[in-house]
Design a protein around this motif. Sequence first.
Motif, PDB file in Angstrom:
ATOM      1  N   ILE A 190      15.943   0.542 -39.313  1.00 40.11           N
ATOM      2  CA  ILE A 190      17.077  -0.501 -39.606  1.00 40.11           C
ATOM      3  C   ILE A 190      17.271  -1.784 -38.647  1.00 40.11           C
ATOM      4  O   ILE A 190      17.027  -2.728 -39.099  1.00 40.11           O
ATOM      5  CB  ILE A 190      18.461  -0.078 -39.520  1.00 40.11           C
ATOM      6  CG1 ILE A 190      18.730   0.823 -40.753  1.00 40.11           C
ATOM      7  CG2 ILE A 190      19.615  -1.083 -39.610  1.00 40.11           C
ATOM      8  CD1 ILE A 190      20.005   2.095 -40.537  1.00 40.11           C
ATOM      9  N   VAL A 191      16.785  -1.211 -37.314  1.00 41.80           N
ATOM     10  CA  VAL A 191      16.810  -2.299 -36.239  1.00 41.80           C
ATOM     11  C   VAL A 191      15.719  -3.213 -36.117  1.00 41.80           C
ATOM     12  O   VAL A 191      15.694  -4.344 -36.271  1.00 41.80           O
ATOM     13  CB  VAL A 191      16.842  -1.690 -34.776  1.00 41.80           C
ATOM     14  CG1 VAL A 191      16.521  -2.653 -33.706  1.00 41.80           C
ATOM     15  CG2 VAL A 191      18.211  -1.150 -34.590  1.00 41.80           C
ATOM     16  N   LYS A 241      15.330  -7.542 -31.014  1.00 40.90           N
ATOM     17  CA  LYS A 241      15.357  -6.946 -29.773  1.00 40.90           C
ATOM     18  C   LYS A 241      16.813  -7.008 -29.191  1.00 40.90           C
ATOM     19  O   LYS A 241      16.879  -6.357 -28.068  1.00 40.90           O
ATOM     20  CB  LYS A 241      14.508  -8.384 -28.925  1.00 40.90           C
ATOM     21  CG  LYS A 241      12.999  -8.293 -29.388  1.00 40.90           C
ATOM     22  CD  LYS A 241      12.291  -7.281 -28.986  1.00 40.90           C
ATOM     23  CE  LYS A 241      11.013  -7.188 -29.564  1.00 40.90           C
ATOM     24  NZ  LYS A 241      10.295  -5.834 -29.316  1.00 40.90           N
ATOM     25  N   THR A 242      17.452  -7.914 -29.267  1.00 41.18           N
ATOM     26  CA  THR A 242      19.110  -8.005 -28.773  1.00 41.18           C
ATOM     27  C   THR A 242      19.595  -6.712 -29.220  1.00 41.18           C
ATOM     28  O   THR A 242      20.435  -6.212 -28.324  1.00 41.18           O
ATOM     29  CB  THR A 242      19.814  -9.338 -29.344  1.00 41.18           C
ATOM     30  OG1 THR A 242      18.887 -10.119 -29.169  1.00 41.18           O
ATOM     31  CG2 THR A 242      20.954  -9.390 -28.748  1.00 41.18           C
ATOM     32  N   LEU A 264      18.354  -4.190 -29.911  1.00 43.06           N
ATOM     33  CA  LEU A 264      17.548  -2.531 -29.539  1.00 43.06           C
ATOM     34  C   LEU A 264      18.198  -2.634 -27.884  1.00 43.06           C
ATOM     35  O   LEU A 264      18.713  -1.521 -27.392  1.00 43.06           O
ATOM     36  CB  LEU A 264      16.132  -3.094 -29.338  1.00 43.06           C
ATOM     37  CG  LEU A 264      15.257  -1.942 -29.128  1.00 43.06           C
ATOM     38  CD1 LEU A 264      15.635  -0.840 -29.931  1.00 43.06           C
ATOM     39  CD2 LEU A 264      13.816  -2.127 -28.930  1.00 43.06           C
ATOM     40  N   SER A 265      18.393  -3.746 -27.219  1.00 42.62           N
ATOM     41  CA  SER A 265      18.847  -3.976 -25.860  1.00 42.62           C
ATOM     42  C   SER A 265      20.305  -3.189 -25.769  1.00 42.62           C
ATOM     43  O   SER A 265      20.691  -2.444 -24.832  1.00 42.62           O
ATOM     44  CB  SER A 265      18.774  -5.246 -25.283  1.00 42.62           C
ATOM     45  OG  SER A 265      17.541  -5.803 -25.185  1.00 42.62           O
ATOM     46  N   LEU A 266      21.310  -3.645 -26.701  1.00 40.24           N
ATOM     47  CA  LEU A 266      22.602  -3.251 -26.758  1.00 40.24           C
ATOM     48  C   LEU A 266      22.527  -1.529 -27.082  1.00 40.24           C
ATOM     49  O   LEU A 266      23.376  -0.956 -26.414  1.00 40.24           O
ATOM     50  CB  LEU A 266      23.417  -3.778 -27.845  1.00 40.24           C
ATOM     51  CG  LEU A 266      23.793  -5.338 -27.656  1.00 40.24           C
ATOM     52  CD1 LEU A 266      24.347  -5.957 -28.973  1.00 40.24           C
ATOM     53  CD2 LEU A 266      24.676  -5.360 -26.564  1.00 40.24           C
ATOM     54  N   LEU A 267      21.769  -1.277 -27.914  1.00 38.73           N
ATOM     55  CA  LEU A 267      21.559   0.274 -28.064  1.00 38.73           C
ATOM     56  C   LEU A 267      21.134   1.180 -26.825  1.00 38.73           C
ATOM     57  O   LEU A 267      21.273   2.338 -26.901  1.00 38.73           O
ATOM     58  CB  LEU A 267      20.745   0.422 -29.392  1.00 38.73           C
ATOM     59  CG  LEU A 267      21.142   0.138 -30.808  1.00 38.73           C
ATOM     60  CD1 LEU A 267      20.146   0.069 -31.897  1.00 38.73           C
ATOM     61  CD2 LEU A 267      22.449   1.120 -30.930  1.00 38.73           C
ATOM     62  N   LYS A 268      20.563   0.432 -25.984  1.00 41.65           N
ATOM     63  CA  LYS A 268      20.153   1.264 -25.008  1.00 41.65           C
ATOM     64  C   LYS A 268      21.059   1.331 -23.771  1.00 41.65           C
ATOM     65  O   LYS A 268      20.596   2.053 -22.868  1.00 41.65           O
ATOM     66  CB  LYS A 268      18.586   0.331 -24.462  1.00 41.65           C
ATOM     67  CG  LYS A 268      17.229   0.596 -25.092  1.00 41.65           C
ATOM     68  CD  LYS A 268      16.450  -0.246 -24.306  1.00 41.65           C
ATOM     69  CE  LYS A 268      15.154  -0.601 -25.168  1.00 41.65           C
ATOM     70  NZ  LYS A 268      14.485  -1.770 -24.404  1.00 41.65           N
ATOM     71  N   LEU A 274      14.060   4.617 -27.508  1.00 41.30           N
ATOM     72  CA  LEU A 274      13.159   3.845 -26.626  1.00 41.30           C
ATOM     73  C   LEU A 274      11.704   4.169 -27.131  1.00 41.30           C
ATOM     74  O   LEU A 274      10.918   3.215 -27.084  1.00 41.30           O
ATOM     75  CB  LEU A 274      13.261   4.179 -25.336  1.00 41.30           C
ATOM     76  CG  LEU A 274      12.835   3.052 -24.199  1.00 41.30           C
ATOM     77  CD1 LEU A 274      13.433   1.995 -24.217  1.00 41.30           C
ATOM     78  CD2 LEU A 274      12.984   3.873 -22.898  1.00 41.30           C
ATOM     79  N   ILE A 275      11.549   5.321 -27.158  1.00 40.64           N
ATOM     80  CA  ILE A 275      10.097   6.000 -27.446  1.00 40.64           C
ATOM     81  C   ILE A 275       9.609   5.815 -29.191  1.00 40.64           C
ATOM     82  O   ILE A 275       8.494   5.127 -29.410  1.00 40.64           O
ATOM     83  CB  ILE A 275       9.849   7.305 -27.076  1.00 40.64           C
ATOM     84  CG1 ILE A 275      10.386   7.491 -25.970  1.00 40.64           C
ATOM     85  CG2 ILE A 275       8.336   7.939 -27.448  1.00 40.64           C
ATOM     86  CD1 ILE A 275      10.392   9.159 -25.363  1.00 40.64           C
ATOM     87  N   VAL A 276      10.669   5.960 -29.784  1.00 39.54           N
ATOM     88  CA  VAL A 276      10.373   6.018 -31.391  1.00 39.54           C
ATOM     89  C   VAL A 276      10.161   4.900 -31.803  1.00 39.54           C
ATOM     90  O   VAL A 276       9.274   4.339 -32.493  1.00 39.54           O
ATOM     91  CB  VAL A 276      11.321   6.997 -32.044  1.00 39.54           C
ATOM     92  CG1 VAL A 276      11.198   6.905 -33.556  1.00 39.54           C
ATOM     93  CG2 VAL A 276      11.141   8.516 -31.635  1.00 39.54           C
ATOM     94  N   TYR A 277      11.118   3.710 -31.451  1.00 38.81           N
ATOM     95  CA  TYR A 277      11.196   2.425 -31.982  1.00 38.81           C
ATOM     96  C   TYR A 277       9.737   1.743 -31.704  1.00 38.81           C
ATOM     97  O   TYR A 277       9.345   1.097 -32.529  1.00 38.81           O
ATOM     98  CB  TYR A 277      12.381   1.657 -31.189  1.00 38.81           C
ATOM     99  CG  TYR A 277      12.242   0.055 -31.850  1.00 38.81           C
ATOM    100  CD1 TYR A 277      12.913  -0.111 -33.326  1.00 38.81           C
ATOM    101  CD2 TYR A 277      11.722  -0.762 -31.321  1.00 38.81           C
ATOM    102  CE1 TYR A 277      12.958  -1.240 -33.876  1.00 38.81           C
ATOM    103  CE2 TYR A 277      11.903  -2.089 -31.757  1.00 38.81           C
ATOM    104  CZ  TYR A 277      12.538  -2.367 -32.744  1.00 38.81           C
ATOM    105  OH  TYR A 277      12.338  -3.678 -33.315  1.00 38.81           O
TER     106      TYR A 277
END
Lengths: 403, 282
Positions: B88-89, B96-97, B99-103, B166-169
């Motif tokens: 989805i991401v 990227k934004t 992804l950063s929020l999800l981290k 972080l790893i799978v994406y």
Amino acid sequence: MKKIGSLLLAFTILLALTACGGEKTPPAAGGNGGDGGTGAAPAYSSGADLLSWSWEDIEAAAKQEGELTFAVWNDEAEWNQVADTFKARYGVKVNVLAGEKTTVMDKVLTELDGKASIDVMFLSGETVNGLLGADALLPGILDVMEYKDSLVPGLSVRKEGVSNDQGWWVPVSTSPAGFLYNADQISGDALPQTFQELEAFINENPGRFAMCIPENGGTGQGVMESIIANLTGGLDQYLLAEDGVCDPALLEKWSAVWDWFNLYKDKITFTTSNGDGISRLNSGEVWLVTAWNSGVYNAASQGNLSINHGFYVPEMGLCYSGEVMSLVKNASHPAAALLFTNWLTSEEGQTAQADYTKNMTGRTDLEQGICLLTPEDRARNTDWMAACYKTQYIKDFTTNVLQ
Amino acid sequence: MKKKKFEWGYLLLLPGLGFVALFLGAAIVMMALQSVGFLNFTGESSFSMEYWKGLFQVNFYDNLIYSLKIAVCASLICIAIVYPLSLIVKNMPWSKTWLSLLKIPMFIPALVVCLIITNVLNYNGILNAVLGGLGLIQEPLVLRNDPWGVGALATQVWKNVPFMLLIVYSSVESVRKDVLDAGRNLGAGRLRLFWEITLPLTMPSALVAVIMTFIKIFNDYTISRVMGPIYPSTLSNLMHKQAYLYNDWHTAACIGCLMMVTAVIFVSLYTWLGNRLAKQLS
């Protein structure tokens, strides 16, 4: 150029090593070893020498020592505030060291051969036998305390089944346990007072009575001791244990306790800590929970106990706890440790510890408005069982009730 | 014969090798010795197998099964969430934004995460309020310190999804678009593209992510202590109790040894199964 670089590197390493080894050496017990000392205090080689001194001489020696290390297991920030009050009075710094009870004991035991880095410490039921067995504590300190006659008698005489006949420790605070209840759910008449009334309450209100599991908090241990006492013929038989060993005949009686728990455990809410019980009561999940006086006072004063509540000691009896302090026999700063202990039992010290830690005083003639219980309630507070019984029921509870 | 000159350059290995030898090798050897009665802190040290014998009477199995259960369930739930989330991401604008929020949860300490989840799962928390408001429950559910470990499981998933992401994406993102387009041209739907292209190509990363998450959760202390059931708990909690409550460091060392052995066995088994599955899929 290479030579100059090598010389510079060697010099830097030497400088770093010198800095690492430059820790201030504490003045050795002996009275005249500290820098800036007045030389007024006579010479001494250990804490035992100080017990016959006047408090003026001890104060002079303490000022020469300049600091002490005090081991606690909770309320580190609060004890630092108490320490600041002491420093303001005498100019002697108190280094508060917070650590697990057994870890502190292990440290004291490993330092028995030289000078101990811990000077004065709280003593717990778990550690008292180990420390006394290793001859690690200084006897006779209770007798020299200026306010000895005003200290709570129970803790002055015994700590979890171990006799204080040699004056190894000094009580500095007390904290009674009681039942905290949701006053909107339980009326005064319906409050369980006897053990049978508690059983009836649990039956009629499943899940509304909560107790901390004994391994995680003293209030759970308090309930355990009350239940054991009520089911096996009273508390007195458990107050002393010869050589710190449980009487097997008494332990055999405990099958009745585990049967009782297995009958009622599905109707009791077990909490993970003393504080967890109060927060579950506040959330409405439970209506009746065991709590320390200090826990209730802190929760209420900080706005964490917002419901209509009450606090009492039931007729079936609940224990009271308290902190006692001991001096390590081979303390590096025995005079400062002795002065600190004496000060902590003075009105100023007791007020400071009550104000900051919210524990009730360890003296019978001083009250700081922290006690939430009536004198009748407090008369129902009981002593603790000997430490070996406590260790035993904590282990057995997991095996016989939780498993 | 010319004497071989000593290579000073080997000394550069010292920091790394020294760390491994001192902090890993020595620590593990010390723990193993402690488990058989040596290196006693406070008393006599002598060889004894009593601690190993006694270990299996201190509720070890219950705690082991709980540790395995929570680690396996949380890892599988995390990977089940992470794959669709990555896809989805990847296809979202400003990926990227997002992804950063999800981290963010990854950088929040475990204790703070426990408090956050407590607010959701508490007796008078958000979940019970919503369920009660919808009329789905009459009495609030007890989900914190519950016997099934729902609170601990939810907290572990919340905390570990970003780590796995972080790893799978990065692996999902690196699947070449022309490979996927070729699959589409051959008539594959989204599910088939995922099953036959994305999954096999990203399987090694997924395995690493699951294994690392499994080890993290298996060895967890904090979350199980705060959110987990009253009994049993993780092996780390049992180890702490043996050492600090009962002052029994030898039994604690036995538990530590078994934790390491169990983790190694389980990870080996999972890797072997994963490799077989990856071969079959490819």
